[in-house]
Write a protein that holds these residues in place. Structure first.
Motif, PDB file in Angstrom:
ATOM      1  N   LEU A  58      -1.873   9.024  -4.866  1.00  0.00           N
ATOM      2  CA  LEU A  58      -1.262   7.845  -5.591  1.00  0.00           C
ATOM      3  C   LEU A  58      -1.627   7.875  -7.297  1.00  0.00           C
ATOM      4  CD1 LEU A  58      -2.594   4.791  -3.362  1.00  0.00           C
ATOM      5  CD2 LEU A  58      -0.339   5.911  -3.573  1.00  0.00           C
ATOM      6  N   GLY A  59      -2.773   8.638  -7.541  1.00  0.00           N
ATOM      7  CA  GLY A  59      -3.177   8.617  -8.782  1.00  0.00           C
ATOM      8  C   GLY A  59      -2.199  10.028  -9.619  1.00  0.00           C
ATOM      9  N   ASP A  60      -1.702  10.698  -8.774  1.00  0.00           N
ATOM     10  CA  ASP A  60      -0.683  11.718  -9.251  1.00  0.00           C
ATOM     11  C   ASP A  60       0.570  11.367  -9.056  1.00  0.00           C
ATOM     12  OD1 ASP A  60      -0.453  14.286 -10.501  1.00  0.00           O
ATOM     13  OD2 ASP A  60      -0.383  15.294  -8.703  1.00  0.00           O
ATOM     14  N   SER A  61       0.979  10.312  -8.956  1.00  0.00           N
ATOM     15  CA  SER A  61       2.192   9.627  -8.685  1.00  0.00           C
ATOM     16  C   SER A  61       2.645   8.752 -10.078  1.00  0.00           C
ATOM     17  CB  SER A  61       2.316   8.923  -7.340  1.00  0.00           C
ATOM     18  OG  SER A  61       1.914   9.901  -6.176  1.00  0.00           O
ATOM     19  N   HIS A  62       4.027   9.003 -10.144  1.00  0.00           N
ATOM     20  CA  HIS A  62       4.473   8.240 -11.299  1.00  0.00           C
ATOM     21  C   HIS A  62       4.942   6.556 -10.543  1.00  0.00           C
ATOM     22  CE1 HIS A  62       5.134  10.718 -14.523  1.00  0.00           C
ATOM     23  NE2 HIS A  62       5.395  11.675 -13.769  1.00  0.00           N
ATOM     24  N   PHE A  63       5.489   6.725  -9.232  1.00  0.00           N
ATOM     25  CA  PHE A  63       5.946   5.477  -8.542  1.00  0.00           C
ATOM     26  C   PHE A  63       5.441   5.756  -7.115  1.00  0.00           C
ATOM     27  CE2 PHE A  63       9.306   6.753 -11.525  1.00  0.00           C
ATOM     28  CZ  PHE A  63       9.558   5.693 -12.062  1.00  0.00           C
ATOM     29  N   CYS A  64       4.724   4.475  -6.749  1.00  0.00           N
ATOM     30  CA  CYS A  64       4.190   4.568  -5.116  1.00  0.00           C
ATOM     31  C   CYS A  64       5.102   3.361  -4.677  1.00  0.00           C
ATOM     32  CB  CYS A  64       2.676   3.859  -5.478  1.00  0.00           C
ATOM     33  SG  CYS A  64       1.619   4.906  -6.181  1.00  0.00           S
ATOM     34  N   LEU A  65       5.578   3.943  -3.534  1.00  0.00           N
ATOM     35  CA  LEU A  65       6.496   3.262  -2.748  1.00  0.00           C
ATOM     36  C   LEU A  65       6.014   2.157  -2.063  1.00  0.00           C
ATOM     37  CD1 LEU A  65       8.929   5.871  -1.462  1.00  0.00           C
ATOM     38  CD2 LEU A  65       9.063   4.694  -3.564  1.00  0.00           C
ATOM     39  N   CYS A  66       6.213   1.059  -2.035  1.00  0.00           N
ATOM     40  CA  CYS A  66       5.441  -0.099  -1.064  1.00  0.00           C
ATOM     41  C   CYS A  66       6.355  -0.868  -0.191  1.00  0.00           C
ATOM     42  CB  CYS A  66       5.107  -1.132  -2.194  1.00  0.00           C
ATOM     43  SG  CYS A  66       4.103  -0.514  -3.585  1.00  0.00           S
ATOM     44  N   PRO A  67       6.722  -0.120   0.846  1.00  0.00           N
ATOM     45  CA  PRO A  67       7.471  -0.744   2.043  1.00  0.00           C
ATOM     46  C   PRO A  67       6.765  -1.915   2.631  1.00  0.00           C
ATOM     47  CG  PRO A  67       6.615   1.171   2.909  1.00  0.00           C
ATOM     48  CD  PRO A  67       6.265   1.223   1.319  1.00  0.00           C
ATOM     49  N   LYS A  68       7.402  -3.129   3.383  1.00  0.00           N
ATOM     50  CA  LYS A  68       6.621  -3.857   4.141  1.00  0.00           C
ATOM     51  C   LYS A  68       5.772  -3.398   5.182  1.00  0.00           C
ATOM     52  CE  LYS A  68      10.300  -5.255   7.463  1.00  0.00           C
ATOM     53  NZ  LYS A  68       9.797  -6.377   8.288  1.00  0.00           N
ATOM     54  N   GLY A  69       4.614  -3.945   5.645  1.00  0.00           N
ATOM     55  CA  GLY A  69       4.214  -3.392   6.881  1.00  0.00           C
ATOM     56  C   GLY A  69       5.011  -4.045   8.021  1.00  0.00           C
ATOM     57  N   ALA A  70       3.930  -4.297   9.016  1.00  0.00           N
ATOM     58  CA  ALA A  70       4.371  -4.805  10.291  1.00  0.00           C
ATOM     59  C   ALA A  70       4.842  -6.343  10.016  1.00  0.00           C
ATOM     60  CB  ALA A  70       3.414  -4.718  11.264  1.00  0.00           C
TER      61      ALA A  70
END
Length: 162
Positions: A58-70
């Motif tokens: 995460l710390g090395d990523s420009h964009f963090c994908l945030c899909p919904k959970g269950a």
């Protein structure tokens, strides 16, 4: 910021080896996560199941994908903020907290759940190539507002957090 990963996501999904986890995602018809797995072989992407160095990724990523959970909720948004990563919200029904105080459009990207294929990758990598100043402004705003999401923050006046 010298991040090397364009976009990342690691987590459970309907094809998980744990039968109970798999069942939960199948029951909720959660397909976004499966779609993300198809992007795992693209250049400068880190996508897949759970990994030991998740926070480092995460710390090395420009964009963090945030899909919904269950459910429609996801803790991925908060993880992204604390990693200094721009959250890309992939849940059409997610109601975001502090929307009266924080302008989410200034530090996150909402992306339609039905468009999580290579179009998403092309868009995000295009932003980095063609609009780096915009990406930097999103990252700066992430740094400015993430204290809103720190339950143990030390600000005397929560409205002065940023």
């Amino acid at each position: 910021m010298n991040r090397t990963i364009i976009m990342s996501w690691h987590g459970q999904h309907a094809n998980a080896t744990d039968a109970e986890v798999s069942r939960a995602y199948v029951i909720t018809n959660e397909t976004v996560r499966l779609g993300l797995l198809e992007l795992s072989q693209l250049p400068n992407v880190s996508i897949g199941g759970p990994v030991p160095d998740y926070t480092g990724i995460l710390g090395d990523s420009h964009f963090c994908l945030c899909p919904k959970g269950a459910s429609s909720y996801t803790s991925r948004v908060f993880e992204a903020l604390f990693a200094g990563c721009v959250p890309v919200i992939l849940s059409d029904d997610l109601r975001l907290p502090f929307d009266e105080e924080a302008n989410w459009a200034n530090f996150s990207i909402r992306w339609p759940m039905k468009r999580t294929g290579t179009e998403l990758y092309d868009y995000l990598s295009g932003l980095l190539r063609q609009r780096p100043e915009y990406v930097l402004s999103l990252q700066r705003e992430v740094a400015r507002v993430r204290c809103w999401f720190d339950y143990f923050g030390l600000e005397e006046d929560p409205l002065q957090c940023s």
